[in-house]
Write a protein that holds these residues in place. Structure first.
Motif, PDB file in Angstrom:
ATOM      1  N   GLU A  21      -6.592  -3.077  13.428  1.00  0.00           N
ATOM      2  CA  GLU A  21      -6.677  -2.282  12.209  1.00  0.00           C
ATOM      3  C   GLU A  21      -5.875  -2.934  11.098  1.00  0.00           C
ATOM      4  OE1 GLU A  21      -6.102   1.890  12.522  1.00  0.00           O
ATOM      5  OE2 GLU A  21      -6.551   1.895  14.652  1.00  0.00           O
ATOM      6  N   ASP A 198      -6.540   6.998  17.401  1.00  0.00           N
ATOM      7  CA  ASP A 198      -6.250   7.721  16.161  1.00  0.00           C
ATOM      8  C   ASP A 198      -5.651   9.091  16.441  1.00  0.00           C
ATOM      9  OD1 ASP A 198      -8.829   8.435  17.204  1.00  0.00           O
ATOM     10  OD2 ASP A 198      -9.229   9.509  15.338  1.00  0.00           O
ATOM     11  N   ARG A 202      -1.037  10.189  16.039  1.00  0.00           N
ATOM     12  CA  ARG A 202      -0.674  11.223  15.064  1.00  0.00           C
ATOM     13  C   ARG A 202       0.754  11.687  15.354  1.00  0.00           C
ATOM     14  NH1 ARG A 202      -4.834  13.253  11.980  1.00  0.00           N
ATOM     15  NH2 ARG A 202      -3.500  15.009  11.415  1.00  0.00           N
ATOM     16  N   ARG A 233       2.732   3.387  15.616  1.00  0.00           N
ATOM     17  CA  ARG A 233       2.033   4.099  14.540  1.00  0.00           C
ATOM     18  C   ARG A 233       2.249   3.415  13.201  1.00  0.00           C
ATOM     19  NH1 ARG A 233       2.942   7.321  10.429  1.00  0.00           N
ATOM     20  NH2 ARG A 233       1.429   8.963   9.931  1.00  0.00           N
ATOM     21  N   VAL A 237      -1.216   2.552  11.428  1.00  0.00           N
ATOM     22  CA  VAL A 237      -1.725   3.641  10.591  1.00  0.00           C
ATOM     23  C   VAL A 237      -1.284   3.409   9.151  1.00  0.00           C
ATOM     24  CG1 VAL A 237      -1.751   6.131  10.196  1.00  0.00           C
ATOM     25  CG2 VAL A 237      -1.677   5.235  12.533  1.00  0.00           C
ATOM     26  N   ARG A 241      -3.383  10.849   6.449  1.00  0.00           N
ATOM     27  CA  ARG A 241      -4.328  11.606   7.276  1.00  0.00           C
ATOM     28  C   ARG A 241      -3.998  13.097   7.329  1.00  0.00           C
ATOM     29  NH1 ARG A 241      -4.922   8.829  12.967  1.00  0.00           N
ATOM     30  NH2 ARG A 241      -2.664   9.158  13.074  1.00  0.00           N
TER      31      ARG A 241
END
Length: 437
Positions: A21, A198, A202, A233, A237, A241
């Motif tokens: 990612e 995903d 979180r 994370r 990320v 979100r």
């Protein structure tokens, strides 16, 4: 110009590739003047990876790029078919674990822009390619947790993919990260959470895991798991979100208890009567820990040339890269001086090892070389605690102790005060009265 397609993957080894990612691209720098993209950087071989792939990181937005973002990038401009494309070779910084140095990983960023023939909207696709080292790759590929094969078959491929994409800086970091994420993924599977990174990454999932899935673990271990998961994370990320804010957590600081005087004497007698190399390693561990108060990492790296023996027989720890004042306690200086003379430029502890140092060098040796059952287990941290408490018991100035211990402030000694015996009334009166001037 021939277009060499770059996959959205991290190559790990043996033709196995993982999807990576993208981050925001702010820490991807251009190559140097005249720098070309070498063949050693990963390119699309057309082969399918052996591990489950995450979804490609498409970024859909109205196409707006300022001139400052791309001017002077030094990348190759290629024909992207429906729109322009370009590549930038550079480095991405890796934030290390505690007590490790930071470094960078070579990366290749490709940006492709495609136009929708019906709406006219433009889509930018950001693709990173990075290659992990062989030792890091091996740690990820060969990891097997203590869980059922069916559960690992469901979550294992994505666990490996996430850790590979987080670009761990060392095999040790990869080992810790995959262990923590495997525990979270196993707990999530038992809790009915789908095997999706995903969802795993979180903040509310991570907090729920450390609060409900780490029962029986010490508070320090729970916070270690949380720290490792939040690092994963943070590495992957890069979009908002709508997650819940992280729960504030803390754990009490608990220091290892020092050895009792009788225990230390028995350990010293055991070490003295041991045979061969074990005798020298045991004495080195005791002299460096209880005699000098060195931390485990310092014990592993200490060499004979880091010490000097004065004319009075004192042994001073004086490595070239440190300026602190540290002298071995008199009760250990004779044996330490002999070990220093024997070691020379080699390490005092385990001089025949093949690597400079490893995370579990001392603990593994202590586990293999345990004294008999009636003696306590050897621990470098307990030896250091013994040295600190002995100095505090002798009422030495706290600033002097902190400097010798390599602490940032005397405040770090507060956790050891509970081990210091109380002063007797006569001794307290003598200290309060002071000497005659």
């Amino acid at each position: 110009m021939r277009d060499r397609r770059i996959p959205a993957r991290t190559r790990i080894q043996g033709g196995t590739e993982e999807r990576l990612e993208a981050r925001d691209g702010g820490d991807v720098g251009p190559g140097g003047p005249g720098e070309q993209i070498g063949d050693g950087l990963p390119v699309d071989s057309g082969a399918e990876g052996g591990l489950t792939q995450a979804q490609p990181p498409f970024v859909h937005h109205e196409f707006k790029i300022s001139g400052d973002a791309l001017d002077g990038c030094g990348g190759d401009v290629v024909d992207g078919g429906l729109g322009p494309g370009f590549r930038i070779a550079g480095q991405i910084a890796r934030r290390p674990l505690a007590r490790q140095t930071s470094d960078h990983v070579v990366a290749l960023l490709r940006v492709d822009v495609a136009a929708d023939p019906w709406s006219g909207q433009l889509t930018s696709t950001f693709t990173f390619a990075m290659t992990l080292g062989e030792d890091v790759s091996r740690q990820i590929v060969t990891y097997r947790p203590r869980t059922s094969a069916s559960v690992w078959a469901r979550v294992g491929p994505q666990v490996r993919a996430v850790v590979a994409a987080s670009r761990p800086a060392s095999a040790d970091e990869a080992r810790q990260s995959i262990h923590a994420l495997a525990r979270l993924a196993t707990w999530a599977d038992a809790s009915g959470i789908p095997p999706r990174p995903d969802l795993w990454l979180r903040t509310e999932t991570i907090d729920a895991f450390v609060l409900a899935g780490c029962t029986g673990r010490s508070p320090k271990s729970v916070l270690t798991y949380r720290s490792l998961l939040r690092r994963l994370r943070d590495a992957l990320v890069w979009v908002q979100r709508g997650e819940a804010p992280a729960v504030r957590m803390s754990a009490p600081v608990v220091r290892d208890a020092p050895y009792e005087a009788a225990e230390l004497a028995e350990l010293r007698r055991w070490a003295t009567h041991s045979a061969g190399r074990r005798r020298l390693d045991a004495l080195a561990l005791l002299a460096l820990g209880a005699g000098c108060g060195l931390a485990p990492g310092e014990i592993a790296s200490a060499r004979g040339t880091d010490f000097r023996v004065t004319g009075a027989g004192a042994v001073v720890f004086d490595p070239p890269d440190q300026g602190r004042l540290l002298v071995c306690r008199a009760s250990w200086e004779r044996q330490l001086a002999e070990l220093v003379d024997r070691a020379g430029h080699l390490p005092l502890f385990r001089p025949g090892r093949k690597v400079a140092a490893s995370r579990n060098l001392i603990s593994n040796w202590c586990a293999r070389s345990r004294p008999d059952a009636r003696l306590p287990r050897l621990s470098a941290r307990r030896l250091r605690a013994t040295w600190i408490v002995d100095l505090l018991t002798d009422r030495i100035d706290h600033a002097v102790i902190a400097e010798a211990a390599g602490m940032a402030s005397p405040a770090a000694l507060a956790a050891y005060h509970r081990f210091v015996p109380e002063l007797g009334r006569r001794q307290a009166l003598a200290l309060l009265r002071g000497p005659r001037r």
